[in-house]
Design a protein around this motif. Structure first.
Motif, PDB file in Angstrom:
ATOM      1  N   GLY A 148       0.801  -1.216   0.000  1.00 12.21           N
ATOM      2  CA  GLY A 148       0.000   0.000   0.000  1.00 12.21           C
ATOM      3  C   GLY A 148       0.832   1.262   0.000  1.00 12.21           C
ATOM      4  O   GLY A 148       0.306   2.360  -0.154  1.00 12.21           O
ATOM      5  N   LEU A 207      -5.032  -2.379   5.310  1.00  9.14           N
ATOM      6  CA  LEU A 207      -5.680  -3.082   4.211  1.00  9.14           C
ATOM      7  C   LEU A 207      -6.259  -2.133   3.168  1.00  9.14           C
ATOM      8  O   LEU A 207      -6.206  -2.425   1.968  1.00  9.14           O
ATOM      9  CB  LEU A 207      -6.779  -3.991   4.760  1.00  9.14           C
ATOM     10  CG  LEU A 207      -7.358  -5.015   3.790  1.00  9.14           C
ATOM     11  CD1 LEU A 207      -6.266  -5.930   3.257  1.00  9.14           C
ATOM     12  CD2 LEU A 207      -8.454  -5.829   4.463  1.00  9.14           C
ATOM     13  N   ASP A 208      -6.798  -0.998   3.596  1.00 14.42           N
ATOM     14  CA  ASP A 208      -7.394  -0.062   2.638  1.00 14.42           C
ATOM     15  C   ASP A 208      -6.361   0.424   1.626  1.00 14.42           C
ATOM     16  O   ASP A 208      -6.662   0.551   0.434  1.00 14.42           O
ATOM     17  CB  ASP A 208      -8.013   1.135   3.370  1.00 14.42           C
ATOM     18  CG  ASP A 208      -9.305   0.770   4.098  1.00 14.42           C
ATOM     19  OD1 ASP A 208      -9.848  -0.310   3.813  1.00 14.42           O
ATOM     20  OD2 ASP A 208      -9.737   1.561   4.959  1.00 14.42           O
ATOM     21  N   LYS A 246      -5.614  -2.354  -0.817  1.00 19.73           N
ATOM     22  CA  LYS A 246      -6.722  -2.494  -1.766  1.00 19.73           C
ATOM     23  C   LYS A 246      -6.651  -1.432  -2.869  1.00 19.73           C
ATOM     24  O   LYS A 246      -6.981  -1.715  -4.026  1.00 19.73           O
ATOM     25  CB  LYS A 246      -8.058  -2.383  -1.024  1.00 19.73           C
ATOM     26  CG  LYS A 246      -8.406  -3.610  -0.194  1.00 19.73           C
ATOM     27  CD  LYS A 246      -9.750  -3.421   0.500  1.00 19.73           C
ATOM     28  CE  LYS A 246     -10.154  -4.654   1.283  1.00 19.73           C
ATOM     29  NZ  LYS A 246     -11.450  -4.458   1.982  1.00 19.73           N
ATOM     30  N   LYS A 247      -6.213  -0.225  -2.534  1.00 24.13           N
ATOM     31  CA  LYS A 247      -6.100   0.827  -3.552  1.00 24.13           C
ATOM     32  C   LYS A 247      -5.063   0.462  -4.602  1.00 24.13           C
ATOM     33  O   LYS A 247      -5.244   0.739  -5.796  1.00 24.13           O
ATOM     34  CB  LYS A 247      -5.752   2.157  -2.883  1.00 24.13           C
ATOM     35  CG  LYS A 247      -6.901   2.751  -2.082  1.00 24.13           C
ATOM     36  CD  LYS A 247      -6.500   4.071  -1.425  1.00 24.13           C
ATOM     37  CE  LYS A 247      -7.658   4.642  -0.620  1.00 24.13           C
ATOM     38  NZ  LYS A 247      -7.275   5.915   0.073  1.00 24.13           N
ATOM     39  N   ALA A 282      -4.290  -2.617  -5.479  1.00 25.93           N
ATOM     40  CA  ALA A 282      -4.931  -3.656  -6.288  1.00 25.93           C
ATOM     41  C   ALA A 282      -5.948  -3.059  -7.259  1.00 25.93           C
ATOM     42  O   ALA A 282      -6.061  -3.493  -8.413  1.00 25.93           O
ATOM     43  CB  ALA A 282      -5.604  -4.671  -5.378  1.00 25.93           C
ATOM     44  N   GLU A 283      -6.670  -2.047  -6.811  1.00 26.90           N
ATOM     45  CA  GLU A 283      -7.660  -1.401  -7.680  1.00 26.90           C
ATOM     46  C   GLU A 283      -6.998  -0.714  -8.859  1.00 26.90           C
ATOM     47  O   GLU A 283      -7.508  -0.765  -9.990  1.00 26.90           O
ATOM     48  CB  GLU A 283      -8.485  -0.398  -6.862  1.00 26.90           C
ATOM     49  CG  GLU A 283      -9.448  -1.071  -5.884  1.00 26.90           C
ATOM     50  CD  GLU A 283     -10.028  -0.089  -4.872  1.00 26.90           C
ATOM     51  OE1 GLU A 283      -9.700   1.122  -4.965  1.00 26.90           O
ATOM     52  OE2 GLU A 283     -10.789  -0.529  -3.990  1.00 26.90           O
ATOM     53  N   ARG A 289      -6.013  -3.447 -11.340  1.00 26.30           N
ATOM     54  CA  ARG A 289      -7.166  -3.965 -12.080  1.00 26.30           C
ATOM     55  C   ARG A 289      -7.685  -2.948 -13.092  1.00 26.30           C
ATOM     56  O   ARG A 289      -8.062  -3.309 -14.205  1.00 26.30           O
ATOM     57  CB  ARG A 289      -8.266  -4.368 -11.098  1.00 26.30           C
ATOM     58  CG  ARG A 289      -7.871  -5.568 -10.223  1.00 26.30           C
ATOM     59  CD  ARG A 289      -8.864  -5.825  -9.127  1.00 26.30           C
ATOM     60  NE  ARG A 289      -8.371  -6.847  -8.192  1.00 26.30           N
ATOM     61  CZ  ARG A 289      -8.485  -6.777  -6.884  1.00 26.30           C
ATOM     62  NH1 ARG A 289      -9.088  -5.722  -6.324  1.00 26.30           N
ATOM     63  NH2 ARG A 289      -8.020  -7.741  -6.113  1.00 26.30           N
ATOM     64  N   HIS A 311      -4.095 -10.383  -5.470  1.00 24.10           N
ATOM     65  CA  HIS A 311      -4.749 -10.814  -4.244  1.00 24.10           C
ATOM     66  C   HIS A 311      -4.298  -9.922  -3.092  1.00 24.10           C
ATOM     67  O   HIS A 311      -3.143  -9.506  -3.021  1.00 24.10           O
ATOM     68  CB  HIS A 311      -4.398 -12.265  -3.950  1.00 24.10           C
ATOM     69  CG  HIS A 311      -4.536 -13.169  -5.148  1.00 24.10           C
ATOM     70  ND1 HIS A 311      -5.747 -13.656  -5.577  1.00 24.10           N
ATOM     71  CD2 HIS A 311      -3.612 -13.647  -6.013  1.00 24.10           C
ATOM     72  CE1 HIS A 311      -5.567 -14.417  -6.645  1.00 24.10           C
ATOM     73  NE2 HIS A 311      -4.275 -14.427  -6.935  1.00 24.10           N
ATOM     74  N   VAL A 312      -5.198  -9.655  -2.184  1.00 22.60           N
ATOM     75  CA  VAL A 312      -4.943  -8.700  -1.097  1.00 22.60           C
ATOM     76  C   VAL A 312      -5.076  -9.388   0.255  1.00 22.60           C
ATOM     77  O   VAL A 312      -6.035 -10.129   0.491  1.00 22.60           O
ATOM     78  CB  VAL A 312      -5.927  -7.515  -1.190  1.00 22.60           C
ATOM     79  CG1 VAL A 312      -5.799  -6.618   0.022  1.00 22.60           C
ATOM     80  CG2 VAL A 312      -5.681  -6.726  -2.469  1.00 22.60           C
ATOM     81  N   SER A 313      -4.110  -9.131   1.144  1.00 24.18           N
ATOM     82  CA  SER A 313      -4.157  -9.695   2.495  1.00 24.18           C
ATOM     83  C   SER A 313      -3.677  -8.654   3.503  1.00 24.18           C
ATOM     84  O   SER A 313      -2.795  -7.851   3.212  1.00 24.18           O
ATOM     85  CB  SER A 313      -3.246 -10.933   2.607  1.00 24.18           C
ATOM     86  OG  SER A 313      -3.666 -11.956   1.735  1.00 24.18           O
ATOM     87  N   GLU A 314      -4.285  -8.706   4.677  1.00 18.19           N
ATOM     88  CA  GLU A 314      -3.843  -7.845   5.782  1.00 18.19           C
ATOM     89  C   GLU A 314      -2.792  -8.612   6.595  1.00 18.19           C
ATOM     90  O   GLU A 314      -3.120  -9.604   7.252  1.00 18.19           O
ATOM     91  CB  GLU A 314      -5.021  -7.463   6.673  1.00 18.19           C
ATOM     92  CG  GLU A 314      -4.656  -6.493   7.783  1.00 18.19           C
ATOM     93  CD  GLU A 314      -5.868  -6.008   8.562  1.00 18.19           C
ATOM     94  OE1 GLU A 314      -5.699  -5.203   9.483  1.00 18.19           O
ATOM     95  OE2 GLU A 314      -6.999  -6.443   8.231  1.00 18.19           O
TER      96      GLU A 314
END
Length: 251
Positions: A10, A35-36, A39-40, A42-43, A46, A54-57
């Motif tokens: 991140g 995690l947020d 996720k950004k 990963a976004e 995509r 894949h996303v993991s905390e």
């Protein structure tokens, strides 16, 4: 398709490296404590039409959590090809050493060595039996230059380069490489708060003046270098430091 674990995905460096690996066709396993932010990343991948992300905390300072994540990736993906740890470390810079506390000087090296070893060992435990893999570590120019005001950061960088050499010697016979990227301060990561007590524009000019090119490395350059080390014909590099300091450190 290479299977890539990136801790600190991140953040600026981790995110840039993740995006570059995605463009090369890798399958990404992005991890981070926040995690947020992961996720950004990963976004963005995509949205750009990248491959699986894949996303993991995962707290990269937590040995059990890191080992569990590496085990899950190895089992689900069939192995781990590359691991990079780009998480942040506690860092106090600016005050002279005579005015700093012992804890503030020691903390960067202790933290950086701890998390890099935890993540590298967790990945290597699955790479070594397969006979292949690349562990990427991160350092910075103070590892090899005399510069005041960096507190314990120079010691932290030197520790990681030393750890990289030891891992290369121990894992190399099994076909697993360990290589370090050493950069000067990356332009996009300076932000609005200089590391040293001076105005931002003066701080940027100071950093640029320490290089032979008058320029600072970019996130894109560092990311491309990471992919080169893992995919671009760098198989003979093991225990090496890839110098991205613009000549600030000569070796």
């Amino acid at each position: 398709m290479q299977k890539i674990i990136i801790h600190g995905a991140g953040g600026a460096i981790g995110g840039a490296v993740a995006e570059e690996f995605s463009r090369s066709g890798a399958e990404l396993f992005l991890a981070g404590r926040h995690l947020d932010a992961v996720k950004k990343t990963a976004e963005r991948i995509r949205a750009a039409g990248g491959g699986p992300a894949h996303v993991s905390e995962v707290d990269a300072y937590d040995q059990l959590a890191v080992e569990a994540h590496a085990k899950a990736v190895a089992e689900d993906a069939g192995g781990i090809d590359v691991m990079l740890n780009a998480v942040a470390i506690p860092l106090v810079q600016g005050p002279p050493l005579l005015e700093m506390s012992v804890d503030d000087v020691v903390a960067p090296a202790a933290a950086w060595l701890r998390t890099q070893f935890i993540t590298a060992r967790a990945a290597a435990a699955h790479m070594v039996p397969r006979g292949s893999g690349t562990i990427l570590t991160l350092s910075a120019s103070p590892a090899r230059v005399l510069i005041a005001g960096v507190g314990g950061f120079a010691a932290a960088c030197s520790a990681i380069e030393g750890l990289t050499r030891t891992m290369a010697a121990e894992f190399g016979p099994a076909g697993v490489r360990a290589v370090c990227l050493r950069s000067q301060r990356i332009l996009e990561t300076i932000g609005s708060t200089p590391d040293l007590p001076m105005p931002l524009d003066e701080f940027t000019r100071f950093l640029e003046s320490l290089t032979t090119t008058g320029t600072l490395p970019t996130l894109g350059e560092v990311a491309k270098a990471a992919v080169f080390l893992a995919q671009g014909g760098a198989e003979s590099l093991n225990g090496s430091v890839l110098n991205l300091t613009g000549g600030m450190s000569a070796d």
